[in-house]
Scaffold this motif. Structure first.
Motif, PDB file in Angstrom:
ATOM      1  N   GLU A   7      37.588  44.284  32.173  1.00 10.93           N
ATOM      2  CA  GLU A   7      37.157  43.212  32.720  1.00 10.93           C
ATOM      3  C   GLU A   7      38.679  42.284  32.438  1.00 10.93           C
ATOM      4  N   PHE A   8      38.458  41.946  31.595  1.00  7.72           N
ATOM      5  CA  PHE A   8      39.339  40.920  31.052  1.00  7.72           C
ATOM      6  C   PHE A   8      41.371  40.543  31.594  1.00  7.72           C
ATOM      7  N   SER A   9      41.312  42.337  31.465  1.00  5.48           N
ATOM      8  CA  SER A   9      42.896  42.852  31.961  1.00  5.48           C
ATOM      9  C   SER A   9      42.652  42.573  34.048  1.00  5.48           C
ATOM     10  N   SER A  10      41.797  42.561  34.142  1.00  2.74           N
ATOM     11  CA  SER A  10      41.858  42.773  35.705  1.00  2.74           C
ATOM     12  C   SER A  10      41.838  41.383  35.933  1.00  2.74           C
ATOM     13  N   ILE A  11      42.555  41.696  38.117  1.00  2.00           N
ATOM     14  CA  ILE A  11      43.276  40.003  38.337  1.00  2.00           C
ATOM     15  C   ILE A  11      42.077  39.846  39.109  1.00  2.00           C
ATOM     16  N   VAL A  12      42.186  38.581  38.613  1.00  4.09           N
ATOM     17  CA  VAL A  12      41.606  37.421  39.260  1.00  4.09           C
ATOM     18  C   VAL A  12      41.843  37.281  40.891  1.00  4.09           C
ATOM     19  N   ASN A  13      40.994  37.352  42.596  1.00  2.00           N
ATOM     20  CA  ASN A  13      41.634  37.735  43.844  1.00  2.00           C
ATOM     21  C   ASN A  13      40.916  35.976  44.135  1.00  2.00           C
ATOM     22  N   ILE A  14      41.747  35.413  44.592  1.00  2.00           N
ATOM     23  CA  ILE A  14      41.499  34.111  45.091  1.00  2.00           C
ATOM     24  C   ILE A  14      41.221  33.731  46.490  1.00  2.00           C
ATOM     25  N   PRO A  15      40.232  34.034  46.915  1.00  2.00           N
ATOM     26  CA  PRO A  15      39.702  33.769  48.393  1.00  2.00           C
ATOM     27  C   PRO A  15      41.032  33.425  49.527  1.00  2.00           C
ATOM     28  N   ASP A  16      41.440  33.679  50.307  1.00  2.00           N
ATOM     29  CA  ASP A  16      41.518  33.051  51.417  1.00  2.00           C
ATOM     30  C   ASP A  16      41.178  31.604  51.799  1.00  2.00           C
ATOM     31  N   ALA A  17      41.652  31.138  53.335  1.00  2.00           N
ATOM     32  CA  ALA A  17      41.020  30.054  53.910  1.00  2.00           C
ATOM     33  C   ALA A  17      39.925  30.554  54.900  1.00  2.00           C
ATOM     34  N   ALA A  18      40.622  31.719  54.967  1.00  2.00           N
ATOM     35  CA  ALA A  18      39.957  32.975  56.772  1.00  2.00           C
ATOM     36  C   ALA A  18      38.672  32.728  55.886  1.00  2.00           C
ATOM     37  N   PHE A  19      38.357  33.595  54.888  1.00  2.00           N
ATOM     38  CA  PHE A  19      37.189  33.217  54.135  1.00  2.00           C
ATOM     39  C   PHE A  19      36.480  32.638  53.604  1.00  2.00           C
ATOM     40  N   ILE A  20      36.927  31.431  53.073  1.00  2.00           N
ATOM     41  CA  ILE A  20      36.202  30.462  53.253  1.00  2.00           C
ATOM     42  C   ILE A  20      36.043  30.136  54.474  1.00  2.00           C
ATOM     43  N   GLN A  21      36.041  29.638  55.409  1.00  2.00           N
ATOM     44  CA  GLN A  21      36.106  29.517  57.099  1.00  2.00           C
ATOM     45  C   GLN A  21      35.021  30.022  57.408  1.00  2.00           C
ATOM     46  N   ALA A  22      34.518  31.643  57.400  1.00  2.00           N
ATOM     47  CA  ALA A  22      33.658  32.741  57.973  1.00  2.00           C
ATOM     48  C   ALA A  22      32.558  32.142  56.585  1.00  2.00           C
ATOM     49  N   LYS A  48      33.374  31.746  46.581  1.00  2.00           N
ATOM     50  CA  LYS A  48      34.582  32.412  47.339  1.00  2.00           C
ATOM     51  C   LYS A  48      34.703  30.831  48.161  1.00  2.00           C
ATOM     52  N   ASP A  49      34.475  30.463  48.115  1.00  2.00           N
ATOM     53  CA  ASP A  49      35.165  29.122  49.345  1.00  2.00           C
ATOM     54  C   ASP A  49      34.266  27.160  48.183  1.00  2.00           C
ATOM     55  N   PRO A  50      35.310  27.436  47.426  1.00  2.00           N
ATOM     56  CA  PRO A  50      34.989  25.833  46.811  1.00  2.00           C
ATOM     57  C   PRO A  50      35.230  24.744  47.759  1.00  2.00           C
ATOM     58  N   GLU A  51      35.583  25.231  48.672  1.00  2.00           N
ATOM     59  CA  GLU A  51      35.840  23.022  49.802  1.00  2.00           C
ATOM     60  C   GLU A  51      34.139  23.645  51.041  1.00  2.00           C
ATOM     61  N   SER A  52      33.057  24.970  50.453  1.00  2.00           N
ATOM     62  CA  SER A  52      31.679  24.441  51.028  1.00  2.00           C
ATOM     63  C   SER A  52      31.054  23.766  50.632  1.00  2.00           C
ATOM     64  N   GLU A  53      31.407  22.931  49.591  1.00  2.00           N
ATOM     65  CA  GLU A  53      30.382  22.615  48.531  1.00  2.00           C
ATOM     66  C   GLU A  53      29.557  21.202  49.565  1.00  2.00           C
ATOM     67  N   PRO A  54      27.929  20.679  49.951  1.00  2.00           N
ATOM     68  CA  PRO A  54      28.417  19.839  50.592  1.00  2.00           C
ATOM     69  C   PRO A  54      28.265  19.002  50.447  1.00  2.00           C
ATOM     70  N   ASP A  55      28.924  18.314  51.819  1.00  2.00           N
ATOM     71  CA  ASP A  55      29.149  16.864  51.226  1.00  2.00           C
ATOM     72  C   ASP A  55      27.464  15.836  50.721  1.00  2.00           C
TER      73      ASP A  55
END
Length: 787
Positions: free
Chosen positions: A133-148, A182-189
């Motif tokens: 797990e330490f050697s695995s690659i961290v995938n960053i969600p893209d903008a489309a995933f966040i919008q979905a 997955k979507d750090p920008e989805s934090e509620p106001d």
């Protein structure tokens, strides 16, 4: 045991190799689940290689629970995927920040048993795949995933129109948490965040678990803490190294994070059966019944009290006598209070005037005593000088100082005045030395009368501003007599007979200020107003006259004991002159009336009576020691009856004989043994017999012996069987026989007969018969036979 550290969130510096590159944020628990929102990307993040290396070398920072509660665990990884898309803000690959929820409700502090078991089962797999797990690659969600994910969350809100507070919607919250990862920008106001205002309500099962757990907490605390410590360490290691492998994670995976609170199977509950429940209910029912009965009794008691109070009120309203009685008692209370206040105010003036009168009389008595002793001293010194001059046969006048000469002249002047007064009164049978010698000069008498008049003027002003009801003894007793006549029961129950002497004490003392029991013409106690008022009050008593211990009958005795006897004691100790016959006679009259006629209560009067008698005896002893002086001169100096030595010796003898008579006047008041000791032992045998032995036998000796025998109390010789006189008269009997032998040889037949009569009177019959037989005085035998 390791404790969960306090949750503190601080921004990590990018240039520190031991700190995270992302800012940790905390979301307050509002819904049943919790969401972890990743912080914004750091500015100026280090290169990709440095991040991966730092993540490999830096130990994982784990936040554990404190005690049995579970919290969040934050795991941060700095490694970024080589092919990760750059952020919109132009920063390098930001590290992924993720939180793992360790409890469904942080405020409850309960332990999640289901998740603990899942974590334990997966702990072995996590440890085996740690390096992978330490050697695995961290995938960053893209903008489309966040919008979905955002649209999906908005659709869920639009369908339900509210955010449920039910604790059962855990899966939804967990899904939301996944989406937020997955979507750090989805934090509620801020306005969308829910703020908890109350604690989460507990279910019945949770409350029962808490109650049972608390009882066994002390015994199993140590073992439970050790077990929780091991579980907690394994969980934190597994949670810290978990990394999201892909974006397409089935939502059903969130069910693994669903927590269901269960009871700890290690906790044992007490056995419960129907009998125990029935027994507890019965005991509870018995307790309630007892309480009800006690309340019922109190209620009945209060009802009875109310009834009795109503009856009392009705009786008082219907009875006018009760109102009159209350009015009378109230008036008596006010009267007694005012009377006590008045007497308390006047008692100071009474004491001052009493002290002034006592000091004046004491000064006069001390003046007489000092003058007598000084005159005796100077006259004796003068006669001794005359004797020395006669022995030396020197011619010329005797040198006498002026003070001695003046004293001798004063003595002779007073004697001449007394002889002149006796001649005018026809009293020619008087012996020099029996006078009291208590005359004062005109100047001294004027000063004494002036001082006494001033004191009496102040005495009259004591109660001049007081109403007669508060200073007249008759009026005061009339008030209490009305009480005794109207309400005799309450009068005697209040022991008024014991209080009256204390109330009358100051008023009686005022009437006694001018009373001198040593004056021959002093008024008797029975003639005083207070005495007659008290006697009348006692005579009008409604109490049974046959009752010997009546309180009213004791009033007069109590007044005499508390007021009169102490005043008499003061006169005896400080003012009385035992050499004065007039003072002694007057004092004996008052004492005889007090001690004989008013000694009905022996127990009460005994102490005052004993003090008075002790003072009398003590004062007579002092007089014998200080005032008796009979000089002994040669017979050549006293043969001439006109010589100064003979006259001085005669005066001193008759003065001592007068004291002998005054002492024996107390016969009947003082014990016989005391009188015999004072009169016969100390005075007759020590002074008078010695003076008689030194005198020339003759008619004068017989006259003196006749006086001595006349002063002896007759009750000492009332026993007809007595043939021998009392032992204290043995010396006197021997002197009489010796004088009779001398006179019989000189043919003084009448004087010898007088001596035989004296012997018969004092019951010395054996000695008289022997003397008659010895000198053949047969004509005197009938004198003995008549006895």
């Amino acid at each position: 045991m390791a404790h969960r550290p306090k949750r503190t969130f601080r921004q990590r510096r990018a240039d520190s190799s031991d700190s995270d590159s992302a800012e940790e944020r905390s979301v307050e628990p509002g819904a049943p689940g919790e969401q972890a929102v990743p912080g914004p990307a750091e500015e100026g993040s280090p290169p990709e290689g440095g991040q991966a290396e730092a993540a490999a070398e830096r130990p994982l920072r784990v936040r554990g629970p404190r005690g049995r509660g579970r919290g969040r665990v934050w795991a941060t990884s700095r490694r970024a995927a080589p092919g990760a898309a750059p952020r919109a803000d132009g920063g390098s690959g930001a590290p992924e920040c993720r939180t793992v929820d360790l409890s469904t409700d942080e405020e409850d502090g309960t332990y999640d048993a289901s998740e603990t078991k899942d974590d334990q089962s997966s702990s072995s797999d996590s440890s085996s795949s740690l390096e992978e797990e330490f050697s695995s690659i961290v995938n960053i969600p893209d903008a489309a995933f966040i919008q979905a994910a955002r649209r999906k969350r908005e659709l869920a809100r639009a369908q339900e129109d509210y955010i449920s507070l039910d604790v059962k919607h855990i899966s939804t919250i967990v899904d939301t948490k996944k989406d937020s990862d997955k979507d750090p920008e989805s934090e509620p106001d801020d306005h969308e965040k829910r703020i908890p205002f109350t604690l989460k309500p507990q279910t019945l099962r949770q409350r029962m678990a808490e109650e049972t757990t608390t009882g066994n907490e002390e015994t199993s605390e140590e073992s439970q803490e050790d077990e929780n410590q091991d579980i907690w360490e394994q969980q934190q290691m597994r949670k810290a190294v978990k990394i999201i492998k892909g974006r397409n994670i089935d939502l059903s995976h969130s069910s693994e994070f669903q927590t269901v609170k269960k009871f700890d199977t290690s906790i044992s509950f007490p056995p419960v059966n129907l009998e125990i429940i029935k027994k507890q209910l019965n005991s509870r029912l018995t307790l309630l019944q007892d309480t009800h009965r006690s309340h019922q009794r109190e209620y009945e008691k209060y009802v009875e009290d109310v009834k009795s109070s109503k009856n009392a009120i009705q009786n008082l309203e219907n009875s006018s006598n009760q109102a009159l009685n209350f009015k009378f008692y109230k008036s008596m209370k006010i009267y007694v209070d005012n009377l006590i206040d008045c007497l308390n105010e006047k008692i100071i003036n009474i004491q001052e005037i009493e002290s002034s009168m006592h000091a004046l009389l004491l000064k006069q008595a001390m003046t007489f005593m000092k003058r007598r002793q000084d005159e005796l001293k100077h006259e004796s010194t003068y006669l001794q000088q005359l004797s020395r001059k006669a022995e030396t046969s020197t011619n010329g006048s005797l040198a006498i100082d002026e003070k001695t000469q003046w004293i001798l002249e004063e003595i002779e002047s007073r004697r001449a005045q007394r002889r002149q007064a006796r001649a005018l009164s026809g009293n020619c049978d008087h012996q020099e030395g029996t006078s009291s010698d208590d005359e004062l000069s005109s100047a001294d008498m004027a000063d004494f009368q002036k001082s006494q008049g001033d004191i009496l003027q102040d005495h009259k002003k004591i109660f001049e501003d007081v109403h007669d009801d508060f200073c007249n003894i008759q009026n005061i007793l009339l008030k209490f007599q009305q009480w005794r006549e109207k309400f005799p029961d309450s009068y005697y129950e209040a022991f008024i007979g014991l209080c009256i002497p204390k109330l009358l004490n100051p008023l009686i003392r005022v009437q006694l200020i001018d009373w001198n029991p040593l004056k021959f013409d002093s008024i008797g106690l029975k003639q005083m107003p207070w005495f007659t008022s008290i006697e009348k009050f006692i005579d009008n008593s409604m109490e049974d006259s046959k009752k010997e211990d009546s309180s009213d009958k004791k009033i007069l005795s109590a007044v005499i004991n508390k007021t009169i006897i102490p005043r008499l004691t003061d006169f005896v100790e400080f003012i009385w002159d035992p050499l004065s016959t007039s003072q002694t006679t007057s004092l004996i009259a008052h004492c005889r009336m007090i001690l004989e006629e008013h000694s009905t209560c022996e127990n009460e009067v005994s102490k005052g009576k004993q003090d008075l008698l002790k003072s009398i005896v003590s004062r007579m002893k002092k007089a014998i020691e200080d005032d008796v002086y009979i000089p002994l001169y040669p017979k050549s100096a006293v043969e001439n009856k006109t010589s100064p030595h003979s006259k001085f010796q005669e005066r001193q003898f008759w003065s001592a004989l007068k004291l002998f008579r005054n002492i024996l006047f107390w016969n009947g008041l003082l014990p016989d043994d005391t009188l015999k000791e004072l009169g016969l032992g100390k005075l007759l045998n020590r002074y008078l017999i010695i003076a008689l032995l030194n005198a020339v036998p003759g008619p004068d000796i017989v006259k003196k012996c006749n006086q001595i025998a006349a002063y002896l109390p007759e009750k000492w010789f009332e026993n007809s069987a007595m043939r021998t006189s009392i032992s204290q008269l043995e010396n006197f009997i021997q002197f009489l026989l010796q004088s009779a032998h001398k006179l019989s040889r000189n043919e003084f037949r009448d004087e010898v007969k007088e001596i035989i009569l004296i012997l018969v009177k004092i019951r010395a019959l054996n000695q008289a018969e022997s003397f008659i037989e010895e000198y053949h005085l047969d004509h005197l035998k009938p004198v003995i036979n008549q006895v």
